[in-house]
Design a protein around this motif. Sequence first.
Motif, PDB file in Angstrom:
ATOM      1  N   ASP A 163      -6.463   0.526   1.696  1.00 47.51           N
ATOM      2  CA  ASP A 163      -6.591   0.247   0.263  1.00 47.51           C
ATOM      3  C   ASP A 163      -5.408  -0.579  -0.233  1.00 47.51           C
ATOM      4  O   ASP A 163      -4.856  -0.353  -1.323  1.00 47.51           O
ATOM      5  N   ALA A 164      -5.000  -1.552   0.585  1.00 49.87           N
ATOM      6  CA  ALA A 164      -3.854  -2.400   0.245  1.00 49.87           C
ATOM      7  C   ALA A 164      -4.229  -3.391  -0.846  1.00 49.87           C
ATOM      8  O   ALA A 164      -5.377  -3.847  -0.932  1.00 49.87           O
ATOM      9  N   PHE A 194       0.848  -1.190   0.000  1.00 48.13           N
ATOM     10  CA  PHE A 194       0.000   0.000   0.000  1.00 48.13           C
ATOM     11  C   PHE A 194       0.882   1.238   0.000  1.00 48.13           C
ATOM     12  O   PHE A 194       2.072   1.187   0.358  1.00 48.13           O
ATOM     13  N   ASP A 195       0.307   2.357  -0.427  1.00 44.44           N
ATOM     14  CA  ASP A 195       1.037   3.627  -0.436  1.00 44.44           C
ATOM     15  C   ASP A 195       1.266   4.083   1.000  1.00 44.44           C
ATOM     16  O   ASP A 195       0.348   4.053   1.835  1.00 44.44           O
ATOM     17  N   ALA A 196       2.476   4.516   1.265  1.00 45.47           N
ATOM     18  CA  ALA A 196       2.781   4.977   2.616  1.00 45.47           C
ATOM     19  C   ALA A 196       1.866   6.117   3.041  1.00 45.47           C
ATOM     20  O   ALA A 196       1.524   6.262   4.221  1.00 45.47           O
ATOM     21  N   SER A 197       1.438   6.939   2.088  1.00 51.26           N
ATOM     22  CA  SER A 197       0.573   8.077   2.414  1.00 51.26           C
ATOM     23  C   SER A 197      -0.813   7.640   2.885  1.00 51.26           C
ATOM     24  O   SER A 197      -1.545   8.430   3.497  1.00 51.26           O
ATOM     25  N   ALA A 198      -1.178   6.359   2.614  1.00 50.92           N
ATOM     26  CA  ALA A 198      -2.518   5.883   2.974  1.00 50.92           C
ATOM     27  C   ALA A 198      -2.728   5.814   4.478  1.00 50.92           C
ATOM     28  O   ALA A 198      -3.877   5.746   4.941  1.00 50.92           O
ATOM     29  N   VAL A 199      -1.657   5.852   5.277  1.00 50.56           N
ATOM     30  CA  VAL A 199      -1.834   5.767   6.732  1.00 50.56           C
ATOM     31  C   VAL A 199      -2.589   6.972   7.263  1.00 50.56           C
ATOM     32  O   VAL A 199      -3.111   6.943   8.385  1.00 50.56           O
ATOM     33  N   ALA A 200      -2.673   8.027   6.473  1.00 43.84           N
ATOM     34  CA  ALA A 200      -3.431   9.208   6.905  1.00 43.84           C
ATOM     35  C   ALA A 200      -4.908   8.895   7.067  1.00 43.84           C
ATOM     36  O   ALA A 200      -5.638   9.656   7.723  1.00 43.84           O
ATOM     37  N   SER A 258       3.024  -8.583   5.484  1.00 42.46           N
ATOM     38  CA  SER A 258       2.487  -9.946   5.465  1.00 42.46           C
ATOM     39  C   SER A 258       1.612 -10.114   6.691  1.00 42.46           C
ATOM     40  O   SER A 258       1.927  -9.591   7.773  1.00 42.46           O
ATOM     41  N   TYR A 259       0.521 -10.883   6.539  1.00 41.14           N
ATOM     42  CA  TYR A 259      -0.378 -11.083   7.669  1.00 41.14           C
ATOM     43  C   TYR A 259      -1.130 -12.398   7.476  1.00 41.14           C
ATOM     44  O   TYR A 259      -1.306 -12.868   6.341  1.00 41.14           O
ATOM     45  N   PRO A 260      -1.567 -13.035   8.570  1.00 42.41           N
ATOM     46  CA  PRO A 260      -2.305 -14.292   8.442  1.00 42.41           C
ATOM     47  C   PRO A 260      -3.543 -14.131   7.579  1.00 42.41           C
ATOM     48  O   PRO A 260      -4.319 -13.179   7.754  1.00 42.41           O
ATOM     49  N   VAL A 303      -7.801  -3.674   8.564  1.00 40.52           N
ATOM     50  CA  VAL A 303      -6.814  -2.599   8.450  1.00 40.52           C
ATOM     51  C   VAL A 303      -6.325  -2.475   7.015  1.00 40.52           C
ATOM     52  O   VAL A 303      -6.163  -1.365   6.478  1.00 40.52           O
ATOM     53  N   MET A 304      -6.094  -3.621   6.369  1.00 41.72           N
ATOM     54  CA  MET A 304      -5.629  -3.581   4.976  1.00 41.72           C
ATOM     55  C   MET A 304      -6.673  -2.931   4.061  1.00 41.72           C
ATOM     56  O   MET A 304      -6.334  -2.185   3.149  1.00 41.72           O
TER      57      MET A 304
END
Length: 354
Positions: free
Chosen positions: A341-342, A176-182, A325-327, A336-337
């Motif tokens: 928008d991951a 995902f784009d780092a900016s998406a954490v906003a 990576s996640y289960p 969260v993903m």
Amino acid sequence: MFVPRPDHGDSAEAVVGGYAFSATLAIQDITGLATSGVSAPHIAKRLEPSAESEAMLFGLTSAQHLRPVTDVGYPELFADDLDDLDAWLFVSLPLLEDRGVIEANFTFDSKLAPLPGEPIPAAPWASALTLLDDLSVRLNRPTRQLWVTHTVNADEPPKVRDFGYVPAFREDQATFDASAVATLPGTSPCELDVVEGPGFSSRRTAAPEEVQQFSRLLTAASRDYPRGDLVMDTIEWDLARIRDAGARLNDRGGAQLTGLVYVDGEIVGLCEVVRYASGNPKVCELGLVYVLPGHRGRGIGSNMLRASLEQATHVWEDVETVYCSYPADAPAAKAVMRALDAEVVSATTAWQKY
């Protein structure tokens, strides 16, 4: 079997480089991303002995050449053998916990790797599984775990069930784009801190009892983190082990930020963000993200994730893309993903036999 000897010079570089190229081609075919891959220096570091694990690299070939025999009982692999290789098997032996486990990753050599949609050659898989079974017996490690990275809806690898392996765990890889954490919550009812280094290897002075709290948190994450049916021991963390892990990361060219979240002065969650000097400077990776069970459902994890990644883009100004990576069956991670928008770019299934 490749033996990394200092006197091999260019031959050793050619073997490690050949494997790194094949592994990078394989993952790029799966993800479709040019930023996916592994570097030769990273592989070389993984092959160096450590207190945590021992790694071995095997080339699979139908050609027969006179070669010295290694201590494990296999002919030694040289650069002259690379033209005849069909596949690779990277083997890892945990040395602290899971001493009955042997882990492996299979990769087609770049010359034989099937294009997406082409039939998968079965013979190299059969050879790799035979080798893994033989190593399991020779090394007295009865639990075999084969990690296979693939497209999300890929067919099962050939021969694995014939050899007695069953799928034990799956995780998905996404970017995902780092900016998406906003888009994540920006305020938290808890105290948040993001420190340099893996935990307490930074110059920051820890508060009283904080190291013990952090050690307990890592141990709880090892015990509770979803692993499906995989046979895995709980890692008992202490300060010495935290520092050793940090030293190994630094030795491999890694830099880490660690997000910490506190409730009533006690650490209840952590978030690791890593970037490698040998990798793409625009990319960073999420490592462990964990909140103690009694503190979940309050948005703590999202707040911690946002704070950690915002600090990462401040410290590493070139970072644009985050890998994680996640289960695959973890509802909270999936939520969260979605919020970020991951895009899921690959999956990894652990096949197990014991």
